[in-house]
Design a protein around this motif. Structure first.
Motif, PDB file in Angstrom:
ATOM      1  N   ILE A  23       0.678  -1.352   0.079  1.00  0.00           N
ATOM      2  CA  ILE A  23      -0.034  -0.009   0.201  1.00  0.00           C
ATOM      3  C   ILE A  23       0.976   1.121   0.027  1.00  0.00           C
ATOM      4  O   ILE A  23       0.548   2.184  -0.769  1.00  0.00           O
ATOM      5  CB  ILE A  23      -1.157  -0.019   1.268  1.00  0.00           C
ATOM      6  N   SER A  24       1.997   1.243   0.713  1.00  0.00           N
ATOM      7  CA  SER A  24       2.640   2.261   0.643  1.00  0.00           C
ATOM      8  C   SER A  24       3.413   2.742  -0.627  1.00  0.00           C
ATOM      9  O   SER A  24       3.315   3.872  -0.985  1.00  0.00           O
ATOM     10  CB  SER A  24       4.012   1.861   1.685  1.00  0.00           C
ATOM     11  N   ARG A  25       3.974   1.585  -1.426  1.00  0.00           N
ATOM     12  CA  ARG A  25       4.357   1.775  -2.679  1.00  0.00           C
ATOM     13  C   ARG A  25       3.242   2.228  -3.791  1.00  0.00           C
ATOM     14  O   ARG A  25       3.714   3.053  -4.412  1.00  0.00           O
ATOM     15  CB  ARG A  25       5.008   0.632  -3.063  1.00  0.00           C
ATOM     16  N   SER A  26       2.098   1.616  -3.509  1.00  0.00           N
ATOM     17  CA  SER A  26       0.948   2.111  -4.647  1.00  0.00           C
ATOM     18  C   SER A  26       0.756   3.724  -4.290  1.00  0.00           C
ATOM     19  O   SER A  26       0.587   4.413  -5.298  1.00  0.00           O
ATOM     20  CB  SER A  26      -0.224   1.389  -4.290  1.00  0.00           C
ATOM     21  N   VAL A  27       1.115   4.315  -3.072  1.00  0.00           N
ATOM     22  CA  VAL A  27       1.169   5.711  -2.905  1.00  0.00           C
ATOM     23  C   VAL A  27       2.198   6.379  -3.140  1.00  0.00           C
ATOM     24  O   VAL A  27       2.300   7.368  -4.206  1.00  0.00           O
ATOM     25  CB  VAL A  27       0.572   6.169  -1.358  1.00  0.00           C
ATOM     26  N   GLU A  28       3.248   6.139  -2.492  1.00  0.00           N
ATOM     27  CA  GLU A  28       4.775   6.838  -2.812  1.00  0.00           C
ATOM     28  C   GLU A  28       5.074   6.893  -4.453  1.00  0.00           C
ATOM     29  O   GLU A  28       5.508   7.909  -4.593  1.00  0.00           O
ATOM     30  CB  GLU A  28       5.582   6.048  -1.975  1.00  0.00           C
ATOM     31  N   HIS A  29       5.114   5.668  -4.844  1.00  0.00           N
ATOM     32  CA  HIS A  29       5.305   5.850  -6.284  1.00  0.00           C
ATOM     33  C   HIS A  29       4.636   6.500  -7.326  1.00  0.00           C
ATOM     34  O   HIS A  29       5.142   6.768  -8.391  1.00  0.00           O
ATOM     35  CB  HIS A  29       5.475   4.244  -6.853  1.00  0.00           C
ATOM     36  N   ASN A  30       3.492   6.845  -6.879  1.00  0.00           N
ATOM     37  CA  ASN A  30       2.653   7.764  -7.783  1.00  0.00           C
ATOM     38  C   ASN A  30       2.536   9.521  -7.275  1.00  0.00           C
ATOM     39  O   ASN A  30       1.841  10.212  -7.681  1.00  0.00           O
ATOM     40  CB  ASN A  30       1.092   7.110  -7.684  1.00  0.00           C
ATOM     41  N   LEU A  31       3.540   9.710  -6.302  1.00  0.00           N
ATOM     42  CA  LEU A  31       3.351  11.113  -5.979  1.00  0.00           C
ATOM     43  C   LEU A  31       4.939  11.759  -6.044  1.00  0.00           C
ATOM     44  O   LEU A  31       5.996  10.727  -5.980  1.00  0.00           O
ATOM     45  CB  LEU A  31       3.247  11.168  -4.205  1.00  0.00           C
ATOM     46  N   ASP A  32       5.091  12.888  -6.498  1.00  0.00           N
ATOM     47  CA  ASP A  32       6.549  13.547  -6.855  1.00  0.00           C
ATOM     48  C   ASP A  32       6.858  14.462  -5.493  1.00  0.00           C
ATOM     49  O   ASP A  32       6.325  15.181  -5.317  1.00  0.00           O
ATOM     50  CB  ASP A  32       6.165  14.271  -8.010  1.00  0.00           C
ATOM     51  N   ARG A  33       7.840  14.009  -5.045  1.00  0.00           N
ATOM     52  CA  ARG A  33       8.460  14.797  -3.684  1.00  0.00           C
ATOM     53  C   ARG A  33       8.873  16.054  -4.143  1.00  0.00           C
ATOM     54  O   ARG A  33       9.196  16.849  -3.532  1.00  0.00           O
ATOM     55  CB  ARG A  33       9.580  13.963  -2.940  1.00  0.00           C
ATOM     56  N   GLU A  34       9.329  16.273  -5.517  1.00  0.00           N
ATOM     57  CA  GLU A  34       9.957  17.291  -5.889  1.00  0.00           C
ATOM     58  C   GLU A  34       8.748  18.412  -6.093  1.00  0.00           C
ATOM     59  O   GLU A  34       8.730  19.790  -5.688  1.00  0.00           O
ATOM     60  CB  GLU A  34      10.395  17.370  -7.584  1.00  0.00           C
ATOM     61  N   GLU A  35       7.620  17.897  -6.257  1.00  0.00           N
ATOM     62  CA  GLU A  35       6.317  18.658  -6.446  1.00  0.00           C
ATOM     63  C   GLU A  35       5.853  19.124  -5.088  1.00  0.00           C
ATOM     64  O   GLU A  35       5.431  20.329  -4.829  1.00  0.00           O
ATOM     65  CB  GLU A  35       5.239  17.926  -6.880  1.00  0.00           C
ATOM     66  N   LEU A  36       5.716  18.181  -3.911  1.00  0.00           N
ATOM     67  CA  LEU A  36       5.487  18.415  -2.815  1.00  0.00           C
ATOM     68  C   LEU A  36       5.984  17.303  -1.576  1.00  0.00           C
ATOM     69  O   LEU A  36       5.702  16.022  -1.842  1.00  0.00           O
ATOM     70  CB  LEU A  36       3.770  18.395  -2.528  1.00  0.00           C
ATOM     71  N   ASP A  37       7.108  17.901  -0.943  1.00  0.00           N
ATOM     72  CA  ASP A  37       7.356  17.008   0.176  1.00  0.00           C
ATOM     73  C   ASP A  37       6.345  16.508   1.120  1.00  0.00           C
ATOM     74  O   ASP A  37       5.489  16.961   1.750  1.00  0.00           O
ATOM     75  CB  ASP A  37       8.627  17.559   0.987  1.00  0.00           C
ATOM     76  N   PHE A  38       6.683  15.052   1.484  1.00  0.00           N
ATOM     77  CA  PHE A  38       5.756  14.402   2.509  1.00  0.00           C
ATOM     78  C   PHE A  38       6.407  13.331   3.177  1.00  0.00           C
ATOM     79  O   PHE A  38       7.565  13.066   2.629  1.00  0.00           O
ATOM     80  CB  PHE A  38       4.436  13.991   1.557  1.00  0.00           C
ATOM     81  N   GLU A  39       5.645  13.041   4.116  1.00  0.00           N
ATOM     82  CA  GLU A  39       5.918  11.905   4.965  1.00  0.00           C
ATOM     83  C   GLU A  39       4.985  10.762   5.010  1.00  0.00           C
ATOM     84  O   GLU A  39       3.947  11.160   4.930  1.00  0.00           O
ATOM     85  CB  GLU A  39       6.370  12.103   6.313  1.00  0.00           C
ATOM     86  N   LEU A  40       5.317   9.246   4.646  1.00  0.00           N
ATOM     87  CA  LEU A  40       4.293   8.452   4.471  1.00  0.00           C
ATOM     88  C   LEU A  40       4.408   7.448   5.493  1.00  0.00           C
ATOM     89  O   LEU A  40       5.732   6.863   5.613  1.00  0.00           O
ATOM     90  CB  LEU A  40       4.140   8.013   3.066  1.00  0.00           C
ATOM     91  N   GLU A  41       3.304   7.121   6.191  1.00  0.00           N
ATOM     92  CA  GLU A  41       3.621   5.967   7.204  1.00  0.00           C
ATOM     93  C   GLU A  41       2.026   5.091   7.005  1.00  0.00           C
ATOM     94  O   GLU A  41       1.073   5.502   7.097  1.00  0.00           O
ATOM     95  CB  GLU A  41       3.320   6.324   8.561  1.00  0.00           C
ATOM     96  N   VAL A  42       2.253   3.875   6.648  1.00  0.00           N
ATOM     97  CA  VAL A  42       1.124   2.752   6.408  1.00  0.00           C
ATOM     98  C   VAL A  42       1.358   1.684   7.645  1.00  0.00           C
ATOM     99  O   VAL A  42       2.413   1.151   7.841  1.00  0.00           O
ATOM    100  CB  VAL A  42       1.354   2.029   5.011  1.00  0.00           C
ATOM    101  N   ALA A  43       0.317   1.833   8.482  1.00  0.00           N
ATOM    102  CA  ALA A  43       0.199   0.609   9.462  1.00  0.00           C
ATOM    103  C   ALA A  43      -0.911  -0.230   9.542  1.00  0.00           C
ATOM    104  O   ALA A  43      -2.132   0.252   9.115  1.00  0.00           O
ATOM    105  CB  ALA A  43       0.438   1.472  10.752  1.00  0.00           C
ATOM    106  N   SER A  44      -0.671  -1.379  10.333  1.00  0.00           N
ATOM    107  CA  SER A  44      -2.023  -2.041  10.444  1.00  0.00           C
ATOM    108  C   SER A  44      -2.774  -1.868  11.843  1.00  0.00           C
ATOM    109  O   SER A  44      -2.297  -1.131  12.573  1.00  0.00           O
ATOM    110  CB  SER A  44      -1.339  -3.539  10.554  1.00  0.00           C
ATOM    111  N   PHE A  45      -3.972  -2.049  11.701  1.00  0.00           N
ATOM    112  CA  PHE A  45      -4.913  -1.778  12.847  1.00  0.00           C
ATOM    113  C   PHE A  45      -4.387  -2.474  14.110  1.00  0.00           C
ATOM    114  O   PHE A  45      -3.860  -3.403  14.310  1.00  0.00           O
ATOM    115  CB  PHE A  45      -6.374  -2.271  12.456  1.00  0.00           C
ATOM    116  N   GLY A  46      -4.306  -1.671  15.357  1.00  0.00           N
ATOM    117  CA  GLY A  46      -3.799  -2.117  16.454  1.00  0.00           C
ATOM    118  C   GLY A  46      -4.811  -3.468  16.884  1.00  0.00           C
ATOM    119  O   GLY A  46      -5.934  -3.250  16.950  1.00  0.00           O
ATOM    120  N   ALA A  47      -4.127  -4.512  17.723  1.00  0.00           N
ATOM    121  CA  ALA A  47      -4.923  -5.421  18.284  1.00  0.00           C
ATOM    122  C   ALA A  47      -5.599  -4.963  19.459  1.00  0.00           C
ATOM    123  O   ALA A  47      -6.960  -5.416  19.842  1.00  0.00           O
ATOM    124  CB  ALA A  47      -3.951  -6.547  19.007  1.00  0.00           C
ATOM    125  N   LEU A  48      -5.292  -3.845  20.225  1.00  0.00           N
ATOM    126  CA  LEU A  48      -6.122  -3.384  21.378  1.00  0.00           C
ATOM    127  C   LEU A  48      -6.935  -2.046  20.937  1.00  0.00           C
ATOM    128  O   LEU A  48      -7.437  -1.581  21.686  1.00  0.00           O
ATOM    129  CB  LEU A  48      -5.167  -3.084  22.520  1.00  0.00           C
TER     130      LEU A  48
END
Length: 167
Positions: A64-89
């Motif tokens: 999922i991270s790659r499907s987002v990151e590879h289609n955004l241009d950091r030269e156009e707009l810098d960003f930070e991306l975190e993809v996480a799973s739903f927590g057990a608790l």
């Protein structure tokens, strides 16, 4: 001279709209995964929380991270991306999470403040049936006996439901 309005297909997507469409597109390739939440801060930190019918592993998050990151241009707009799973608790957010956890023990907090622990027995479109056992006084004589209990609650009456983890 006045400029003509651009046709709707020329609409430029905002950063948030583009990220949302990329996450949705990535999840469409994996029907077993689903979106719990997507947030983008003012500093362009993207946080995607996903869950899956069969759980979520690191590779799922990477995909999922790659499907987002590879289609955004950091030269156009810098960003930070975190993809996480739903927590057990973490409390459930979606009806699909109840189906995923069918047969598991959960702690339920109702909107009226009542709390109880039970097993998810059945999940319908708008409600969940929970079952549990309880010790009650015998109707005749002394002592207690074990009674099977069941309740069906509409999702609107459930404030919180969290998996009970037993070690």
């Amino acid at each position: 001279m006045r400029e003509a309005a651009l046709p709707s297909f020329y609409k430029v997507m905002t950063f948030k709209e583009k990220v949302n469409s990329l996450v949705i597109a990535g999840l469409e390739e994996r029907e077993d995964l689903f979106l719990i939440s997507l947030s983008i801060s003012d500093s362009n930190k993207i946080l995607v929380i996903i869950d899956g019918d069969n759980g979520v592993n690191i590779k799922d998050c990477i995909d999922i991270s790659r499907s987002v990151e590879h289609n955004l241009d950091r030269e156009e707009l810098d960003f930070e991306l975190e993809v996480a799973s739903f927590g057990a608790l973490t409390p459930f957010n979606l009806p699909r999470q109840y189906s995923k956890n069918l047969g598991r023990n959960v702690e339920i907090k109702k909107t009226n403040g009542e709390k109880f622990e039970a097993t998810i027995a059945e999940v319908l479109e708008d409600s969940v049936t929970f079952t549990w056992t309880e010790r009650e006084p015998k109707p005749v004589g002394k002592g207690k006996h074990t009674v099977e209990k069941s309740v069906t609650l509409p999702f609107s009456e459930i404030k919180d439901a969290t998996v009970v983890i037993v070690f």
